[in-house]
Design a protein around this motif. Structure first.
Motif, PDB file in Angstrom:
ATOM      1  N   ALA A 194       0.905  -1.189   0.099  1.00  0.00           N
ATOM      2  CA  ALA A 194       0.162  -0.031   0.134  1.00  0.00           C
ATOM      3  C   ALA A 194       0.850   1.476  -0.041  1.00  0.00           C
ATOM      4  N   ARG A 195       0.359   2.275  -0.689  1.00  0.00           N
ATOM      5  CA  ARG A 195       1.465   3.526  -0.987  1.00  0.00           C
ATOM      6  C   ARG A 195       1.229   4.545   0.202  1.00  0.00           C
ATOM      7  N   ASP A 196       0.290   4.491   1.120  1.00  0.00           N
ATOM      8  CA  ASP A 196       0.452   5.238   2.023  1.00  0.00           C
ATOM      9  C   ASP A 196      -1.038   4.988   3.020  1.00  0.00           C
ATOM     10  N   LEU A 197      -1.079   5.400   4.305  1.00  0.00           N
ATOM     11  CA  LEU A 197      -1.960   5.022   5.135  1.00  0.00           C
ATOM     12  C   LEU A 197      -3.256   4.849   4.677  1.00  0.00           C
ATOM     13  N   ASP A 198      -3.892   5.959   3.995  1.00  0.00           N
ATOM     14  CA  ASP A 198      -5.179   5.886   3.401  1.00  0.00           C
ATOM     15  C   ASP A 198      -5.233   4.671   2.526  1.00  0.00           C
ATOM     16  N   ASP A 199      -4.343   4.279   1.768  1.00  0.00           N
ATOM     17  CA  ASP A 199      -4.505   3.300   0.722  1.00  0.00           C
ATOM     18  C   ASP A 199      -4.589   1.802   1.698  1.00  0.00           C
ATOM     19  N   LEU A 200      -3.634   1.966   2.779  1.00  0.00           N
ATOM     20  CA  LEU A 200      -3.465   0.796   3.670  1.00  0.00           C
ATOM     21  C   LEU A 200      -4.872   0.351   4.185  1.00  0.00           C
ATOM     22  N   LEU A 201      -5.701   1.506   4.702  1.00  0.00           N
ATOM     23  CA  LEU A 201      -6.650   1.127   5.567  1.00  0.00           C
ATOM     24  C   LEU A 201      -7.924   0.791   4.449  1.00  0.00           C
ATOM     25  N   ALA A 202      -7.774   1.368   3.364  1.00  0.00           N
ATOM     26  CA  ALA A 202      -8.817   0.924   2.551  1.00  0.00           C
ATOM     27  C   ALA A 202      -8.699  -0.530   1.967  1.00  0.00           C
ATOM     28  N   ARG A 203      -7.609  -0.900   1.723  1.00  0.00           N
ATOM     29  CA  ARG A 203      -7.377  -2.350   1.294  1.00  0.00           C
ATOM     30  C   ARG A 203      -7.728  -3.272   2.621  1.00  0.00           C
ATOM     31  N   PHE A 204      -7.417  -2.896   3.740  1.00  0.00           N
ATOM     32  CA  PHE A 204      -7.869  -3.591   4.956  1.00  0.00           C
ATOM     33  C   PHE A 204      -9.379  -3.965   4.695  1.00  0.00           C
ATOM     34  N   THR A 205     -10.235  -3.005   4.425  1.00  0.00           N
ATOM     35  CA  THR A 205     -11.727  -3.137   4.262  1.00  0.00           C
ATOM     36  C   THR A 205     -12.240  -3.660   2.887  1.00  0.00           C
ATOM     37  N   SER A 206     -11.254  -3.383   2.001  1.00  0.00           N
ATOM     38  CA  SER A 206     -11.863  -3.816   0.769  1.00  0.00           C
ATOM     39  C   SER A 206     -12.105  -5.626   0.520  1.00  0.00           C
ATOM     40  N   GLY A 207     -10.968  -6.325   1.473  1.00  0.00           N
ATOM     41  CA  GLY A 207     -11.210  -7.701   0.840  1.00  0.00           C
ATOM     42  C   GLY A 207     -12.223  -8.477   1.746  1.00  0.00           C
ATOM     43  N   GLY A 208     -13.091  -7.799   2.639  1.00  0.00           N
ATOM     44  CA  GLY A 208     -14.073  -8.733   3.191  1.00  0.00           C
ATOM     45  C   GLY A 208     -13.476  -9.363   4.345  1.00  0.00           C
ATOM     46  N   ASP A 209     -14.050 -10.617   4.709  1.00  0.00           N
ATOM     47  CA  ASP A 209     -13.456 -11.502   5.522  1.00  0.00           C
ATOM     48  C   ASP A 209     -13.529 -12.960   5.045  1.00  0.00           C
ATOM     49  N   ARG A 210     -13.297 -13.151   3.742  1.00  0.00           N
ATOM     50  CA  ARG A 210     -13.004 -14.129   2.801  1.00  0.00           C
ATOM     51  C   ARG A 210     -11.538 -14.681   3.662  1.00  0.00           C
ATOM     52  N   MET A 211     -10.580 -13.853   3.969  1.00  0.00           N
ATOM     53  CA  MET A 211      -9.365 -14.540   4.328  1.00  0.00           C
ATOM     54  C   MET A 211      -9.206 -13.786   5.601  1.00  0.00           C
ATOM     55  N   PRO A 212      -9.668 -14.546   6.869  1.00  0.00           N
ATOM     56  CA  PRO A 212      -9.657 -14.143   8.029  1.00  0.00           C
ATOM     57  C   PRO A 212      -8.717 -13.323   8.937  1.00  0.00           C
ATOM     58  N   TYR A 213      -7.532 -13.913   8.604  1.00  0.00           N
ATOM     59  CA  TYR A 213      -6.315 -13.409   9.359  1.00  0.00           C
ATOM     60  C   TYR A 213      -5.613 -12.354   8.400  1.00  0.00           C
ATOM     61  N   THR A 214      -5.833 -11.101   9.031  1.00  0.00           N
ATOM     62  CA  THR A 214      -5.232  -9.924   8.345  1.00  0.00           C
ATOM     63  C   THR A 214      -4.436  -8.976   9.101  1.00  0.00           C
TER      64      THR A 214
END
Length: 456
Positions: A194-214
């Motif tokens: 992720a290129r910055d904090l906003d991008d990182l937080l967005a990626r956290f939430t974009s994947g849903g819970d399909r892969m639970p360990y994040t």
């Protein structure tokens, strides 16, 4: 039962204090220690992985619980395990997966006992789905101040004070835990930058819970537009039946990241801000922009810093570069909607050029029933800093104020320097905890350096 006088610290190796250490091998021996305690009281201690002073008791007694280490029953129909408090999670991770089971919660180290994990109410990378350990405890046996053993069940005040209560309600002797059914213990891992904090937080939430360990590593050396950039890692249990034989063999080997090799290769005395920034740059650039399907063992995925000498070497590097050893772990959480506060903390750490050994971000789901439990819905950031950094105490006091203003809290189980008024402001159920302790333990049988420092 062995007895000796020792100097003890937490994993961070700050503020050593001396206590009489008992190593009971039976519940009766543990009860004898509690009944025969001196005026400074007693405290249970596991494998000593608390970073601060939560498992120290200056001038008093400490019960080393690692001699109580029997796995007493595995009920594969009910999906539960009953074990002594001194059993390590590392051992459960060896015993359970081959039988199709997995611990309900896996924290950042396997070198923690079951009793210590309950006393800290640990959480894992799947907290939004699984919650903390208290949600998976069927019952526990607690040795109380009167020397009696009580069976404590969820939903009671004593349980809610004990889960996350840091050993101050009594000595946990054993526990029954609900387990998770898995096809295999192997973890299928995806990684992305992720290129910055906003991008990182967005990626956290974009994947849903399909892969639970994040979770994510955050580059706290990056400043300006790149502040808060990082590497997001997701994992899920992989079905072993669909894997080719060579992949199974690969997955059984402990893997070492390129950034870890680079950091460990630094000569003593060079782990200052510039070298730490270089190591962070190597770590960020060596991470794949996007990769999926990598296989790791539970140890390699959940506990990379347990691997071997990396953490001890970094302790020594800090000592050589600063003149004294010791690490301070600063772990806090702020709620959803407080992302600006999280960003301000990240930018303040980056601006100060703090050489961070560890910087990890994760999400939390629903809060635990534990009165002093740390997780609450929102974001949690963990940073490990050299204790010898000039002005570190004042700097972290300032971060405390930022976190408190956002309605957040600092983790008690990992703290080594917070002020008592700050803890009281962050934990609104602390008065209930104190009242229950006064009723259950009027003579102060159970004490710790942390409890004295924060007036718990």
């Amino acid at each position: 039962m062995s007895v000796d006088t020792v100097s003890l610290t937490g994993w961070g190796r700050t503020a050593p204090t001396t206590a009489v250490r008992f190593r009971p091998r039976t519940y009766a021996e543990a009860a004898a220690v509690v009944r025969g305690r001196g005026p400074r009281g007693a405290l249970a201690r596991g494998l000593g992985r608390a970073p601060g002073d939560a498992a120290q008791n200056a001038g008093g007694s400490v019960l080393d619980m690692t001699g109580l280490d029997r796995i007493r029953a595995l009920d594969e129909v009910a999906g539960t395990v009953r074990c002594d408090a001194g059993v390590s999670l590392e051992r459960l991770l060896r015993v359970l997966p081959p039988r199709g089971w997995f611990p309900p919660v896996v924290p950042g180290t396997g070198r923690i006992t079951v009793g210590g994990a309950i006393g800290s109410d640990v959480h894992g990378l799947d907290h939004p789905a699984a919650g903390s350990l208290a949600r998976h405890v069927v019952a526990l046996e607690l040795l109380t101040a009167d020397g009696e053993v009580r069976t404590v069940a969820p939903g009671t005040a004593l349980f809610d004070a004990t889960a996350g209560g840091l050993g101050l309600t009594g000595v946990i002797l054993s526990a029954t835990l609900r387990l998770k059914r898995v096809a295999t213990g192997l973890i299928s891992v995806s990684t992305e930058r992720a290129r910055d904090l906003d991008d990182l937080l967005a990626r956290f939430t974009s994947g849903g819970d399909r892969m639970p360990y994040t979770s994510a590593w955050v580059d706290l050396s990056a400043r300006g537009r790149a502040a808060g950039r990082g590497v997001l890692t997701r994992g899920e249990h992989a079905p072993l039946a669909v894997l080719p034989a060579h992949a199974r063999r690969t997955a059984t080997r402990r893997q070492r990241e390129p950034w870890a090799a680079a950091l460990s290769a630094l000569p003593g005395g060079l782990l200052g801000p510039a070298a730490a920034a270089l190591a962070d740059e190597v770590r960020y650039r060596s991470a794949p922009r996007a990769r999926s399907g990598e296989l790791r063992t539970p140890a390699a995925f959940f506990h990379p810093l347990d691997a071997a000498p990396a953490a001890d070497r970094l302790h020594r590097l800090y000592a050589l570069s600063t003149g004294r050893s010791g690490l301070v772990r600063y772990r806090f959480t702020v709620g959803y909607g407080q992302e600006e506060a999280l960003g301000r903390v990240v930018r303040r750490i980056a601006a100060r050029r703090c050489p961070a050994l560890r910087a990890g971000l994760q999400r939390f789901g629903a809060a635990s029933p534990g009165w002093l439990s740390f997780p609450a819905p929102g974001w949690a950031l963990t940073v490990e800093l050299p204790a010898a950094l000039p002005g570190l105490g004042r700097f972290l006091d300032g971060l405390d104020a930022e976190v408190a203003a956002a309605g957040g809290r600092v983790c008690l189980a990992q703290d080594s320097r917070m002020r008592p008024e700050t803890a009281a402001a962050m934990y609104p159920r602390l008065p209930e905890f104190r009242q229950l302790r006064a009723e259950l333990d009027p003579t102060g049988a159970f004490r710790s350096d942390l409890a004295r420092r924060l007036d718990l």
